[in-house]
Design a protein around this motif. Structure first.
Motif, PDB file in Angstrom:
ATOM      1  N   HIS A   7      27.579  24.626  42.712  1.00 48.67           N
ATOM      2  CA  HIS A   7      26.791  24.096  41.594  1.00 48.67           C
ATOM      3  C   HIS A   7      26.585  25.136  40.481  1.00 48.67           C
ATOM      4  O   HIS A   7      26.628  24.803  39.288  1.00 48.67           O
ATOM      5  CB  HIS A   7      25.438  23.616  42.143  1.00 48.67           C
ATOM      6  CG  HIS A   7      24.517  23.050  41.123  1.00 48.67           C
ATOM      7  ND1 HIS A   7      24.646  21.773  40.639  1.00 48.67           N
ATOM      8  CD2 HIS A   7      23.451  23.584  40.483  1.00 48.67           C
ATOM      9  CE1 HIS A   7      23.690  21.543  39.747  1.00 48.67           C
ATOM     10  NE2 HIS A   7      22.948  22.625  39.631  1.00 48.67           N
ATOM     11  N   HIS A  32      27.688  25.082  36.536  1.00 47.12           N
ATOM     12  CA  HIS A  32      26.887  25.354  35.324  1.00 47.12           C
ATOM     13  C   HIS A  32      27.660  26.256  34.353  1.00 47.12           C
ATOM     14  O   HIS A  32      27.677  26.010  33.150  1.00 47.12           O
ATOM     15  CB  HIS A  32      25.552  26.017  35.696  1.00 47.12           C
ATOM     16  CG  HIS A  32      24.462  25.028  36.004  1.00 47.12           C
ATOM     17  ND1 HIS A  32      24.057  24.079  35.101  1.00 47.12           N
ATOM     18  CD2 HIS A  32      23.687  24.850  37.110  1.00 47.12           C
ATOM     19  CE1 HIS A  32      23.077  23.352  35.640  1.00 47.12           C
ATOM     20  NE2 HIS A  32      22.839  23.799  36.861  1.00 47.12           N
ATOM     21  N   ASP A  91      21.491  19.431  34.786  1.00 47.74           N
ATOM     22  CA  ASP A  91      22.470  18.975  35.780  1.00 47.74           C
ATOM     23  C   ASP A  91      23.289  17.781  35.293  1.00 47.74           C
ATOM     24  O   ASP A  91      22.743  16.807  34.784  1.00 47.74           O
ATOM     25  CB  ASP A  91      21.747  18.626  37.086  1.00 47.74           C
ATOM     26  CG  ASP A  91      21.289  19.883  37.803  1.00 47.74           C
ATOM     27  OD1 ASP A  91      21.696  20.986  37.381  1.00 47.74           O
ATOM     28  OD2 ASP A  91      20.533  19.761  38.782  1.00 47.74           O
ATOM     29  N   SER A 122      18.302  28.405  35.970  1.00 45.95           N
ATOM     30  CA  SER A 122      18.046  27.019  36.369  1.00 45.95           C
ATOM     31  C   SER A 122      16.735  26.953  37.137  1.00 45.95           C
ATOM     32  O   SER A 122      15.963  27.905  37.158  1.00 45.95           O
ATOM     33  CB  SER A 122      19.209  26.522  37.235  1.00 45.95           C
ATOM     34  OG  SER A 122      19.192  27.193  38.462  1.00 45.95           O
TER      35      SER A 122
HETATM   36 ZN    ZN Z   1      21.565  22.866  38.109  1.00 43.07          ZN
END
Ligand code: ZN
Ligand code: KG4
Length: 325
Positions: free
Chosen positions: A111, A115, A293, A136
């Motif tokens: 993840h 980003h 996200d 984040s």
């Molecule tokens: Zn995220």
């Protein structure tokens, strides 16, 4: 070459189709924010159930918006971690089911790496090495990116992540959830007139944001905050001052070609402005909707993994505590 991206690591159910790692053909996001706002934070059980309800319609919408059929796809990219186990499982199992049914290759994506790859969707050329600041809800990492998929973590938070600090400060100031946008909004009506501490952690590239949050809490508890707006502006200033100063210093030290900003906190207007103003190097920042996200960033990252031959089998599993390097 079209890749379907799927993202369910936290509280957004997202699917997107991206062409050649750079062109967004569709980008669908079903947010659960209103559901979790009632509880003042994310409830993992509720999140995974919502993903189950939303995932198929969101994928169908992403395919329809992209005008893509299954046979148009070169592969499927899905987030495998870091994130909430029960949430990640929904995306990974749906991705595996489609891959099996359609005979498509599957790429498990980190993840955080996703980003960073939101920057490839910005239509600007990117040279290596770059320094990436990923900020984040769960991470504040300073990363040296030497090439595709090649990372050295130079610094990280020792306690709260930047987004987590924004969320906690918003709770202290009773501004609601999610805290980042709430603090930014409140700060617009105030000035950064309250002195709050900065943890410079000199000699390291690490961050610490729990001290500034506790200092804010003490002021509020002591009845010393007369303006919520000034408190929000002062808190935002303190966090961004440290993020920008340390990122620019690291980028200069490593003589990189540019700075890449990424993660939900990168949607913050003051952080975006200040980093561009204070950096002698080019700064790339995705538009706000690609900072928080989304699945387009996962598809972009998946494309580069596909090209590098990093294809996973159907034994692919979630890794909730996955690290970048
Ligand atoms: Zn995220
Ligand atoms: O990347 P993200 O959407 O999800 C995670 O991977 O964690 O980041 C969410 C975090 C939350 O803590 C949220 O408060 C913060 O990003 N955030 C912001 C802003 N928009 C979202 N923080 C500051 N200013 C914003 N405008």
């Amino acid at each position: 070459m079209k890749i379907l991206g799927i993202e369910t690591s936290c509280d957004e159910t997202a699917a997107a189709v991206v062409e050649d790692g750079v062109r967004i053909l569709s980008n669908q996001i079903a947010s659960q924010v209103e559901i979790h706002a009632r509880y003042g934070g994310i409830v993992p059980e509720v999140a995974s159930r919502q993903h189950i309800l939303a995932i198929i319609p969101i994928i169908e919408q992403a395919m329809a918006e992209a005008k893509a059929t299954w046979s148009d796809l070169a592969g499927i990219a899905v987030t495998i971690g870091p994130g909430l186990a029960g949430s990640l499982l929904v995306g990974v199992n749906v991705a595996k089911a489609i891959a099996l049914a359609r005979g498509l290759p599957i790429m498990g994506v980190n993840h955080l790496e996703g980003h960073i790859y939101a920057n490839w969707l910005t239509d600007r050329s990117i040279d290596f090495p770059s320094v990436c600041l990923i900020v984040s809800g769960g991470h504040s990492d300073l990363v040296l990116m030497k090439g595709h998929g090649n990372y050295v973590v130079l610094g990280r938070t020792r306690d709260d992540a930047a987004g987590e600090a924004f969320d906690k400060a918003a709770r202290i100031l009773k501004l609601g959830y999610p805290g980042g946008p709430a603090i930014e909004q409140a700060a617009r009506a105030g000035t950064a007139s309250i002195q709050l501490p900065r943890a410079w952690l000199k000699g390291t590239n690490d961050f610490s944001f729990s001290g500034v949050k506790t200092a804010l809490l003490r002021l509020v508890e002591g009845g010393k905050v007369s303006s919520q707006a000034d408190a929000a502006a002062s808190f935002q200033e303190a966090v961004i001052d440290v993020l920008v100063t340390k990122t620019v210093a690291v980028a200069k030290e490593h003589r990189v070609k540019q700075i890449l900003l990424a993660g939900g906190v990168a949607a913050n207007g003051l952080l975006r402005q200040r980093l561009v103003k204070n950096s002698p190097l080019p700064v790339l920042i995705p538009p706000p909707v690609l900072c928080t996200d989304n699945a387009a960033m996962i598809a972009a990252c998946g494309y580069y993994r596909f090209r590098a031959g990093k294809i996973d089998g159907l034994s692919l599993d979630v890794i909730p505590g996955l690290k970048l390097a």
